[in-house]
Motif scaffolding. Structure first.
Motif, short mmCIF file in Angstrom:
data_model
loop_
_atom_site.label_atom_id
_atom_site.label_comp_id
_atom_site.label_asym_id
_atom_site.label_seq_id
_atom_site.Cartn_x
_atom_site.Cartn_y
_atom_site.Cartn_z
N UNK A 225 -2.29 -7.54 33.48
CA UNK A 225 -2.90 -8.30 34.57
C UNK A 225 -4.41 -8.07 34.61
N UNK A 226 -4.84 -6.84 34.42
CA UNK A 226 -6.27 -6.55 34.46
C UNK A 226 -7.01 -7.29 33.34
N UNK A 227 -6.41 -7.33 32.15
CA UNK A 227 -7.06 -8.01 31.02
C UNK A 227 -7.04 -9.53 31.20
N UNK A 228 -6.01 -10.05 31.86
CA UNK A 228 -5.90 -11.49 32.06
C UNK A 228 -6.82 -12.00 33.15
N UNK A 229 -7.15 -11.13 34.10
CA UNK A 229 -8.03 -11.50 35.22
C UNK A 229 -9.16 -10.49 35.32
N UNK A 230 -10.08 -10.51 34.37
CA UNK A 230 -11.14 -9.48 34.31
C UNK A 230 -12.08 -9.48 35.51
N UNK A 231 -12.12 -10.57 36.25
CA UNK A 231 -13.02 -10.64 37.41
C UNK A 231 -12.39 -10.06 38.68
N UNK A 232 -11.12 -9.72 38.61
CA UNK A 232 -10.44 -9.21 39.80
C UNK A 232 -10.85 -7.77 40.09
N UNK A 233 -10.86 -7.43 41.38
CA UNK A 233 -11.09 -6.05 41.79
C UNK A 233 -9.80 -5.26 41.60
N UNK A 234 -9.90 -3.94 41.67
CA UNK A 234 -8.70 -3.10 41.53
C UNK A 234 -7.70 -3.38 42.65
N UNK A 235 -8.21 -3.70 43.84
CA UNK A 235 -7.32 -4.02 44.96
C UNK A 235 -6.54 -5.30 44.67
N UNK A 236 -7.21 -6.29 44.06
CA UNK A 236 -6.52 -7.54 43.72
C UNK A 236 -5.48 -7.31 42.63
N UNK A 237 -5.83 -6.48 41.66
CA UNK A 237 -4.86 -6.15 40.60
C UNK A 237 -3.66 -5.44 41.19
N UNK A 238 -3.90 -4.45 42.06
CA UNK A 238 -2.81 -3.70 42.70
C UNK A 238 -1.89 -4.63 43.49
N UNK A 239 -2.50 -5.57 44.21
CA UNK A 239 -1.71 -6.51 45.01
C UNK A 239 -0.83 -7.38 44.14
N UNK A 240 -1.38 -7.84 43.00
CA UNK A 240 -0.60 -8.70 42.11
C UNK A 240 0.51 -7.92 41.42
N UNK A 241 0.25 -6.67 41.07
CA UNK A 241 1.29 -5.83 40.47
C UNK A 241 2.47 -5.70 41.43
N UNK A 242 2.20 -5.44 42.69
CA UNK A 242 3.28 -5.31 43.67
C UNK A 242 4.03 -6.63 43.85
N UNK A 243 3.31 -7.74 43.93
CA UNK A 243 3.97 -9.05 44.06
C UNK A 243 4.89 -9.31 42.88
N UNK A 244 4.40 -8.95 41.67
CA UNK A 244 5.23 -9.17 40.49
C UNK A 244 6.52 -8.38 40.58
N UNK A 245 6.44 -7.09 40.91
CA UNK A 245 7.66 -6.28 40.92
C UNK A 245 8.65 -6.74 41.99
N UNK A 246 8.16 -7.19 43.13
CA UNK A 246 9.06 -7.72 44.15
C UNK A 246 9.82 -8.94 43.61
N UNK A 247 9.07 -9.84 42.95
CA UNK A 247 9.75 -11.01 42.40
C UNK A 247 10.65 -10.63 41.23
N UNK A 248 10.18 -9.73 40.38
CA UNK A 248 10.95 -9.33 39.19
C UNK A 248 12.35 -8.85 39.59
#
Length: 308
Positions: free
Chosen positions: A47-70
């Motif tokens: 996720x970090x490599x795919x969205x290099x402009x994202x902040x760490x908080x945005x990456x963390x939020x997307x990681x959590x969203x992914x695992x909930x859906x997964x």
């Protein structure tokens, strides 16, 4: 052991209401993600490599969203072991099936390319029930455990889908290349072939990425129209598949154009909603050959040549 697991755990659990299976999967979400960190390094790196402009908080939020859906999708996939035909169609409808109808009338095949995005397993189960006049063929990777592979394969085929091992796809098309069918490919796997000239290379999610060239090759050789399956979440446990033409005349396309169009369409869908893509997949695990890097500087993609 696999048979015991299937009949004593998976099958009985699958007969529970989905809301209860969701509850069970939420426990596994906490254990796997919060406690043991199942593949979190891979997911976060992707996720970090795919969205290099994202902040760490945005990456963390997307990681959590992914695992909930997964883990929601894991629950849904367990439910598929006993899901009725009526419920399968209700949970995954096709928005525009009329696009494929004329090909059934003309006794022609079509190719539908999808990705590890949203719950493609529900789509595979429902497609044969929706398109009753055409055989639905799906490419699959056999499981290492033969007993579990047999059980899973039989379950996937119970609504009429015809599964073909990825190891014998060439033989499938050589046997009868004009059979009227819907040939379904999940086309975003990382290519296993190490010969870089046989892979379609492009820039995808800000990274140099190799794509399977097989679907395009089969489409061109057999003149099979190609559609992209855009699978979207309507609400929890319910999906809608929309078919978008990539090309109706594959032999008139330039080499690499079909695969490139698939990559671009998938990329736009991931950018629209990154959550349902399978971020646990080690999509960029292989080093990129120097020749590819240099060629990509000169053109938008590098594709293999094949007979047309």
């Amino acid at each position: 052991m696999a048979t015991l697991l299937y009949y004593c755990i998976l099958l009985p659990v699958s007969k529970l209401p989905l809301r209860i299976i969701y509850g069970i999967s939420r426990v596994f979400y906490v254990l796997a993600y919060r406690v043991f960190g199942y593949r979190t390094k891979v997911v976060r790196t992707n996720i970090r490599a795919s969205f290099p402009d994202w902040s760490e908080a945005e990456v963390d939020g997307q990681v959590e969203k992914f695992y909930r859906y997964f883990f929601d999708s894991v629950a849904e996939s367990i439910k598929l072991f006993s899901m009725s035909e009526e419920e399968s169609i209700e949970r995954c409808r096709v928005v525009n099936p009329e696009l494929i109808a004329p090909y059934a009338e003309a006794n022609r095949s079509v190719m539908v390319v999808g990705a590890h995005y949203a719950n493609w397993e529900i789509a595979a189960l429902s497609f044969p029930l929706i398109f009753e006049r055409q055989t639905v063929m799906g490419i699959y990777s056999p499981l290492k455990n033969e007993a579990m592979d047999t059980l899973v394969r039989e379950n996937r085929q119970r609504t009429g889908v015809h599964l073909v091992s990825r190891r014998v796809v060439d033989e499938y098309y050589e046997e009868d290349p004009v059979r009227p069918s819907i040939d379904f490919f999940v086309a975003d796997q990382s290519p296993s072939n190490h010969v870089w000239q046989k892979i379609h290379w492009t820039t995808f999610l800000n990274q140099t990425t190799g794509f399977l060239a097989g679907p395009e090759r089969y489409a061109v050789r057999n003149n099979i129209p190609v559609f992209y399956m855009n699978l979207r979440i309507i609400n929890r446990g319910h999906y809608a598949a929309e078919l978008t033409p990539i090309t109706l005349h594959p032999r008139e396309t330039s080499p690499g154009a079909i695969t490139e169009a698939f990559a671009r369409t998938l990329e736009q869908e991931i950018l629209r909603n990154p959550t349902p893509w399978l971020w646990t997949h080690r999509r960029w695990k292989r080093d990129v050959p120097e020749e590819v890097t240099q060629l990509l500087k000169e053109q938008s993609f590098v594709g293999p040549e094949y007979s047309r």
